[in-house]
Design a protein around this motif. Structure first.
Motif, short mmCIF file in Angstrom:
data_model
loop_
_atom_site.label_atom_id
_atom_site.label_comp_id
_atom_site.label_asym_id
_atom_site.label_seq_id
_atom_site.Cartn_x
_atom_site.Cartn_y
_atom_site.Cartn_z
N GLY A 21 0.79 -1.23 0.00
CA GLY A 21 0.00 0.00 0.00
C GLY A 21 0.82 1.28 0.00
O GLY A 21 0.29 2.36 -0.28
N ASP A 22 2.13 1.19 0.29
CA ASP A 22 2.97 2.39 0.29
C ASP A 22 3.02 3.01 -1.10
O ASP A 22 3.06 2.30 -2.11
N GLN A 23 3.08 4.33 -1.13
CA GLN A 23 3.12 5.07 -2.40
C GLN A 23 4.55 5.15 -2.93
O GLN A 23 5.49 5.45 -2.19
N VAL A 24 4.67 4.88 -4.24
CA VAL A 24 5.93 5.01 -4.96
C VAL A 24 5.73 6.07 -6.03
O VAL A 24 4.72 6.04 -6.74
N GLN A 25 6.66 7.00 -6.14
CA GLN A 25 6.62 7.99 -7.21
C GLN A 25 7.84 7.79 -8.09
O GLN A 25 8.97 7.76 -7.60
N VAL A 26 7.59 7.60 -9.39
CA VAL A 26 8.64 7.46 -10.39
C VAL A 26 8.48 8.63 -11.34
O VAL A 26 7.45 8.75 -12.01
N VAL A 27 9.48 9.52 -11.37
CA VAL A 27 9.33 10.78 -12.08
C VAL A 27 10.61 11.16 -12.83
O VAL A 27 11.67 10.61 -12.59
N SER A 28 10.45 12.14 -13.69
CA SER A 28 11.57 12.85 -14.31
C SER A 28 11.70 14.16 -13.54
O SER A 28 10.77 14.98 -13.55
N ALA A 29 12.82 14.38 -12.88
CA ALA A 29 12.99 15.59 -12.08
C ALA A 29 12.81 16.85 -12.93
O ALA A 29 12.21 17.83 -12.47
N ALA A 30 13.29 16.83 -14.16
CA ALA A 30 13.16 18.01 -15.02
C ALA A 30 11.70 18.31 -15.32
O ALA A 30 11.27 19.47 -15.26
N ALA A 31 10.93 17.29 -15.63
CA ALA A 31 9.50 17.49 -15.92
C ALA A 31 8.75 17.95 -14.66
O ALA A 31 7.86 18.81 -14.74
N GLU A 32 9.12 17.40 -13.52
CA GLU A 32 8.48 17.80 -12.26
C GLU A 32 8.77 19.27 -11.97
O GLU A 32 7.87 20.03 -11.60
N ALA A 33 10.01 19.69 -12.11
CA ALA A 33 10.38 21.08 -11.84
C ALA A 33 9.64 22.02 -12.79
O ALA A 33 9.13 23.06 -12.36
N ALA A 34 9.56 21.65 -14.06
CA ALA A 34 8.85 22.49 -15.04
C ALA A 34 7.38 22.59 -14.69
O ALA A 34 6.79 23.68 -14.74
N ALA A 35 6.77 21.48 -14.31
CA ALA A 35 5.35 21.47 -13.98
C ALA A 35 5.08 22.33 -12.75
O ALA A 35 4.15 23.13 -12.73
N ARG A 36 5.92 22.17 -11.74
CA ARG A 36 5.72 22.94 -10.51
C ARG A 36 5.95 24.43 -10.73
O ARG A 36 5.20 25.25 -10.21
N SER A 37 6.97 24.81 -11.48
CA SER A 37 7.22 26.24 -11.68
C SER A 37 6.15 26.86 -12.57
O SER A 37 5.78 28.02 -12.36
N SER A 38 5.64 26.14 -13.53
CA SER A 38 4.57 26.66 -14.38
C SER A 38 3.25 26.79 -13.64
O SER A 38 2.41 27.61 -14.00
N ALA A 39 3.08 25.99 -12.61
CA ALA A 39 1.83 25.99 -11.86
C ALA A 39 1.76 27.14 -10.86
O ALA A 39 0.72 27.39 -10.28
N ARG A 40 2.86 27.82 -10.65
CA ARG A 40 2.88 28.90 -9.64
C ARG A 40 2.27 30.15 -10.16
O ARG A 40 2.18 30.53 -11.22
#
Length: 188
Positions: free
Chosen positions: A169-188
């Motif tokens: 049941g534990d959550q695992v996140q598999v991501v691209s750090a670059a895509a995550e940073a872009a998504a977060r900065s664009s969402a601000r």
């Protein structure tokens, strides 16, 4: 009865994140070698949470994988408890699935692959397997210098630590750090 008023900052941020969903497909596609990844509800939820310091994953994760740097972390209560550790993810044509709300669904200390053969021609050993995605995708012991068939290879000591730490049941996140940073900065 609610009267129409200006959106709160949280609602504005949520709307910007939702509006970004179409745009993030292109950003994530570039960062993931041409694989388009739409912003799912799980991604939107993850982006609304703070990051675990030093990782590209949100505080809801128990394990974090960054496909860009080929590193992973174990997390408890929003704090890194192990890592970063080197990993090897899926190779060309057998990429590791990306996701923000993958869940541990099975653990097997002495798993043997039913699909892939080792160098000796026998079924590949997958010690300390922690399965988190359909198709048999797991963290497991393997060569962190050699691409997998979609799993996350860890050296044996790290694989055992992941096996002992992660629970069903534990959550695992598999991501691209670059895509995550872009998504977060664009969402601000």
């Amino acid at each position: 009865m609610d009267t129409p008023t200006a959106a709160t900052p949280d609602r504005q941020r949520t709307r910007r994140i939702a509006a970004l969903a179409l745009g993030i497909t292109a950003v994530a596609g570039v960062a993931l070698g041409g694989t388009a990844v739409a912003a799912s509800p799980a991604a939107l939820a993850a982006w609304s949470q703070p990051l675990v310091p030093g990782t590209p994953c949100s505080i809801t994760a128990s394990a974090c994988v960054d496909l860009d740097t080929q590193r992973s972390w174990l997390i408890t209560d929003g704090k890194v408890v192990r890592g970063p550790v080197p990993i090897a993810s899926g190779g060309q044509g057998r990429e590791t699935p990306v996701g923000h709300s993958l869940r541990v669904y099975r653990k097997e200390a002495t798993h043997v692959s039913q699909e892939f053969l080792g160098a000796d021609g026998r079924p590949a050993q997958m010690p300390w397997s922690v399965f988190f995605e359909d198709g048999g995708i797991a963290f497991h012991g393997g060569d962190p210098e050699r691409a997998s068939a979609g799993c996350i290879h860890l050296d044996d000591a790290d694989a055992r630590a992941y096996f002992e730490h992660l629970q069903i049941g534990d959550q695992v996140q598999v991501v691209s750090a670059a895509a995550e940073a872009a998504a977060r900065s664009s969402a601000r």
